[in-house]
Design a protein around this motif. Sequence first.
Motif, PDB file in Angstrom:
ATOM      1  N   HIS A  63      17.072  -1.588  -7.640  1.00 18.80           N
ATOM      2  CA  HIS A  63      16.910  -0.156  -8.096  1.00 18.80           C
ATOM      3  C   HIS A  63      16.688  -0.138  -9.604  1.00 18.80           C
ATOM      4  CE1 HIS A  63      17.881   4.488  -8.688  1.00 18.80           C
ATOM      5  NE2 HIS A  63      18.933   3.754  -9.651  1.00 18.80           N
ATOM      6  N   GLY A  64      15.541   0.546  -9.920  1.00 21.80           N
ATOM      7  CA  GLY A  64      15.346   0.396 -11.507  1.00 21.80           C
ATOM      8  C   GLY A  64      14.596  -0.725 -11.783  1.00 21.80           C
ATOM      9  N   LEU A  65      14.254  -1.686 -10.895  1.00 21.82           N
ATOM     10  CA  LEU A  65      13.560  -2.934 -11.235  1.00 21.82           C
ATOM     11  C   LEU A  65      12.058  -2.555 -11.101  1.00 21.82           C
ATOM     12  CD1 LEU A  65      13.747  -5.694 -11.703  1.00 21.82           C
ATOM     13  CD2 LEU A  65      13.602  -6.317  -9.172  1.00 21.82           C
ATOM     14  N   VAL A  66      11.304  -2.743 -12.135  1.00 20.52           N
ATOM     15  CA  VAL A  66       9.957  -2.433 -12.098  1.00 20.52           C
ATOM     16  C   VAL A  66       9.181  -3.662 -12.494  1.00 20.52           C
ATOM     17  CG1 VAL A  66       7.902  -1.272 -13.597  1.00 20.52           C
ATOM     18  CG2 VAL A  66      10.382  -0.281 -13.378  1.00 20.52           C
ATOM     19  N   VAL A  67       8.042  -4.017 -11.646  1.00 24.13           N
ATOM     20  CA  VAL A  67       7.121  -5.164 -11.686  1.00 24.13           C
ATOM     21  C   VAL A  67       5.925  -4.548 -11.441  1.00 24.13           C
ATOM     22  CG1 VAL A  67       8.977  -6.437 -10.656  1.00 24.13           C
ATOM     23  CG2 VAL A  67       7.293  -5.200  -9.290  1.00 24.13           C
ATOM     24  N   THR A  68       5.027  -5.528 -11.842  1.00 23.77           N
ATOM     25  CA  THR A  68       3.550  -5.287 -11.944  1.00 23.77           C
ATOM     26  C   THR A  68       2.816  -6.114 -10.808  1.00 23.77           C
ATOM     27  OG1 THR A  68       3.498  -4.903 -14.463  1.00 23.77           O
ATOM     28  CG2 THR A  68       1.168  -5.053 -13.218  1.00 23.77           C
ATOM     29  N   ARG A  90       7.097  -1.914  -3.217  1.00 25.14           N
ATOM     30  CA  ARG A  90       6.960  -0.340  -3.715  1.00 25.14           C
ATOM     31  C   ARG A  90       5.782  -0.558  -4.741  1.00 25.14           C
ATOM     32  NH1 ARG A  90      12.259   2.996  -4.466  1.00 25.14           N
ATOM     33  NH2 ARG A  90      10.730   4.341  -4.025  1.00 25.14           N
ATOM     34  N   ALA A  91       5.380  -1.246  -5.659  1.00 22.71           N
ATOM     35  CA  ALA A  91       4.674  -1.443  -6.329  1.00 22.71           C
ATOM     36  C   ALA A  91       3.006  -1.096  -5.580  1.00 22.71           C
ATOM     37  CB  ALA A  91       4.684  -2.455  -7.532  1.00 22.71           C
ATOM     38  N   ARG A  92       3.060  -2.102  -4.665  1.00 24.83           N
ATOM     39  CA  ARG A  92       1.720  -2.048  -3.710  1.00 24.83           C
ATOM     40  C   ARG A  92       1.625  -0.814  -2.906  1.00 24.83           C
ATOM     41  NH1 ARG A  92       3.442  -7.543  -2.780  1.00 24.83           N
ATOM     42  NH2 ARG A  92       4.458  -6.787  -0.842  1.00 24.83           N
ATOM     43  N   GLN A  93       2.761  -0.321  -2.629  1.00 21.56           N
ATOM     44  CA  GLN A  93       2.862   0.880  -1.653  1.00 21.56           C
ATOM     45  C   GLN A  93       2.364   2.080  -2.756  1.00 21.56           C
ATOM     46  OE1 GLN A  93       6.423   3.029  -1.745  1.00 21.56           O
ATOM     47  NE2 GLN A  93       6.265   3.907   0.436  1.00 21.56           N
ATOM     48  N   SER A  94       2.751   2.221  -4.070  1.00 16.76           N
ATOM     49  CA  SER A  94       2.237   3.241  -4.899  1.00 16.76           C
ATOM     50  C   SER A  94       1.006   2.939  -5.312  1.00 16.76           C
ATOM     51  CB  SER A  94       3.090   3.028  -6.336  1.00 16.76           C
ATOM     52  OG  SER A  94       4.598   3.302  -6.039  1.00 16.76           O
ATOM     53  N   ARG A  95       0.321   1.748  -5.402  1.00 14.92           N
ATOM     54  CA  ARG A  95      -1.316   1.781  -5.370  1.00 14.92           C
ATOM     55  C   ARG A  95      -1.969   2.104  -4.207  1.00 14.92           C
ATOM     56  NH1 ARG A  95      -2.631  -4.358  -7.031  1.00 14.92           N
ATOM     57  NH2 ARG A  95      -1.939  -4.402  -4.733  1.00 14.92           N
ATOM     58  N   SER A  96      -1.356   1.632  -2.975  1.00 15.35           N
ATOM     59  CA  SER A  96      -1.997   2.248  -1.939  1.00 15.35           C
ATOM     60  C   SER A  96      -1.960   3.879  -1.690  1.00 15.35           C
ATOM     61  CB  SER A  96      -1.278   1.507  -0.802  1.00 15.35           C
ATOM     62  OG  SER A  96      -2.041   2.209   0.536  1.00 15.35           O
ATOM     63  N   ILE A  97      -1.081   4.421  -2.066  1.00 14.96           N
ATOM     64  CA  ILE A  97      -0.880   6.074  -1.910  1.00 14.96           C
ATOM     65  C   ILE A  97      -1.848   6.499  -3.017  1.00 14.96           C
ATOM     66  CG2 ILE A  97       0.508   7.935  -2.751  1.00 14.96           C
ATOM     67  CD1 ILE A  97       3.031   6.489  -1.621  1.00 14.96           C
ATOM     68  N   ALA A  98      -2.269   5.863  -4.204  1.00 15.81           N
ATOM     69  CA  ALA A  98      -3.022   6.611  -4.954  1.00 15.81           C
ATOM     70  C   ALA A  98      -4.714   6.155  -4.550  1.00 15.81           C
ATOM     71  CB  ALA A  98      -2.960   5.807  -6.389  1.00 15.81           C
ATOM     72  N   ASN A 127      -5.376   6.387  -1.316  1.00 13.31           N
ATOM     73  CA  ASN A 127      -5.342   6.979   0.229  1.00 13.31           C
ATOM     74  C   ASN A 127      -5.389   5.926   1.212  1.00 13.31           C
ATOM     75  OD1 ASN A 127      -5.060   9.744  -0.932  1.00 13.31           O
ATOM     76  ND2 ASN A 127      -7.284   9.614  -1.160  1.00 13.31           N
ATOM     77  N   GLY A 128      -4.797   4.529   0.884  1.00 12.86           N
ATOM     78  CA  GLY A 128      -4.814   3.640   1.929  1.00 12.86           C
ATOM     79  C   GLY A 128      -3.643   3.842   2.837  1.00 12.86           C
ATOM     80  N   PRO A 129      -3.636   2.960   3.744  1.00 19.03           N
ATOM     81  CA  PRO A 129      -2.578   2.925   5.032  1.00 19.03           C
ATOM     82  C   PRO A 129      -1.455   2.398   4.243  1.00 19.03           C
ATOM     83  CG  PRO A 129      -4.128   1.024   5.329  1.00 19.03           C
ATOM     84  CD  PRO A 129      -4.524   1.939   4.337  1.00 19.03           C
ATOM     85  N   ARG A 130      -0.336   2.911   4.524  1.00 21.08           N
ATOM     86  CA  ARG A 130       0.965   2.649   3.983  1.00 21.08           C
ATOM     87  C   ARG A 130       2.319   3.040   4.962  1.00 21.08           C
ATOM     88  NH1 ARG A 130      -1.419   6.910   2.536  1.00 21.08           N
ATOM     89  NH2 ARG A 130      -0.195   8.974   2.244  1.00 21.08           N
ATOM     90  N   ARG A 131       3.317   2.381   4.550  1.00 18.29           N
ATOM     91  CA  ARG A 131       4.661   2.648   5.477  1.00 18.29           C
ATOM     92  C   ARG A 131       5.409   3.596   4.259  1.00 18.29           C
ATOM     93  NH1 ARG A 131       8.732  -0.890   9.082  1.00 18.29           N
ATOM     94  NH2 ARG A 131      10.636   0.632   8.793  1.00 18.29           N
ATOM     95  N   LEU A 132       5.889   4.887   4.693  1.00 22.30           N
ATOM     96  CA  LEU A 132       6.354   5.355   3.600  1.00 22.30           C
ATOM     97  C   LEU A 132       7.992   5.141   3.218  1.00 22.30           C
ATOM     98  CD1 LEU A 132       5.520   8.786   5.049  1.00 22.30           C
ATOM     99  CD2 LEU A 132       4.349   7.778   3.220  1.00 22.30           C
TER     100      LEU A 132
END
Length: 252
Positions: free
Chosen positions: A65-70, A197-205, A207-212
């Motif tokens: 929680h609150g951890l941000v990675v690139t 989570r960072a890869r998920q956000s990039r996939s959502i941007a 419109n790629g396949p993702r697990r919510l």
Amino acid sequence: MDWKAAIETNRQALKRVLVTLVAMAGITGNADRTATLPRHLHRAVLRLLRPAEAAARRLIIVAAHGLVVTPPPARPRKPGANPAVPAPRSFGIAAVMPSAGFARLPAGRAAKGRATRTHVLPLFDPVRLPERARRRFVPAHAAPRICVPGATARHRLPPPPAPHDLLDATRLGLRLRALAAALDDLPKHARRFARWRARQSRSIAHNGPRRLSPLKPGRPPGYRLRPTHEIHGILADLHHFAREALTPPDTS
């Protein structure tokens, strides 16, 4: 809320449960030795291991929680020929197949990594797809016997499973070691989840396949309405904390 105190309290509680499971299973430090357990003991350990793994996954979510990675930049696919590997002649015919397909075969998997057997705690709850029909299964001791009187002998069915039948506990030991590794190095696995989570956000941007969500809908695996062990209360608390950690902040 004091997240650090909640994380450490539940981590120590999970380590107590893990010590109990290891003592029940009698796991030794030799990971290569194939262990066996009586069926009743194997099932007893598995009934507590499932909620312990689910609780550890939620503890990792809370720790992230609150951890941000690139995340690293996405690697483009390289078009080109896939090198072919001749399959062993033990299959009965001479065949040529891609190396990726060969690695998925039992012989390829054994040749690729026979010496090292490791297991990492999954970050996601297993999800059962609703459209997949459940396969009908008939145990061997209850299978129908078809014979022709006077022409064929009556087939003798195997006896039903007994509580003291020995079961292979190798994978059970690997799962216990993976749970111990996650609890011993919680920040490492929290970074794993933050990278996902960072890869998920990039996939959502894109419109790629993702697990919510890493959590399955509804109750977590191993949850009980009437707890019978300490792990059930730990799982209920961590499920609540994980859902809070996954809730996006209110920016209104």
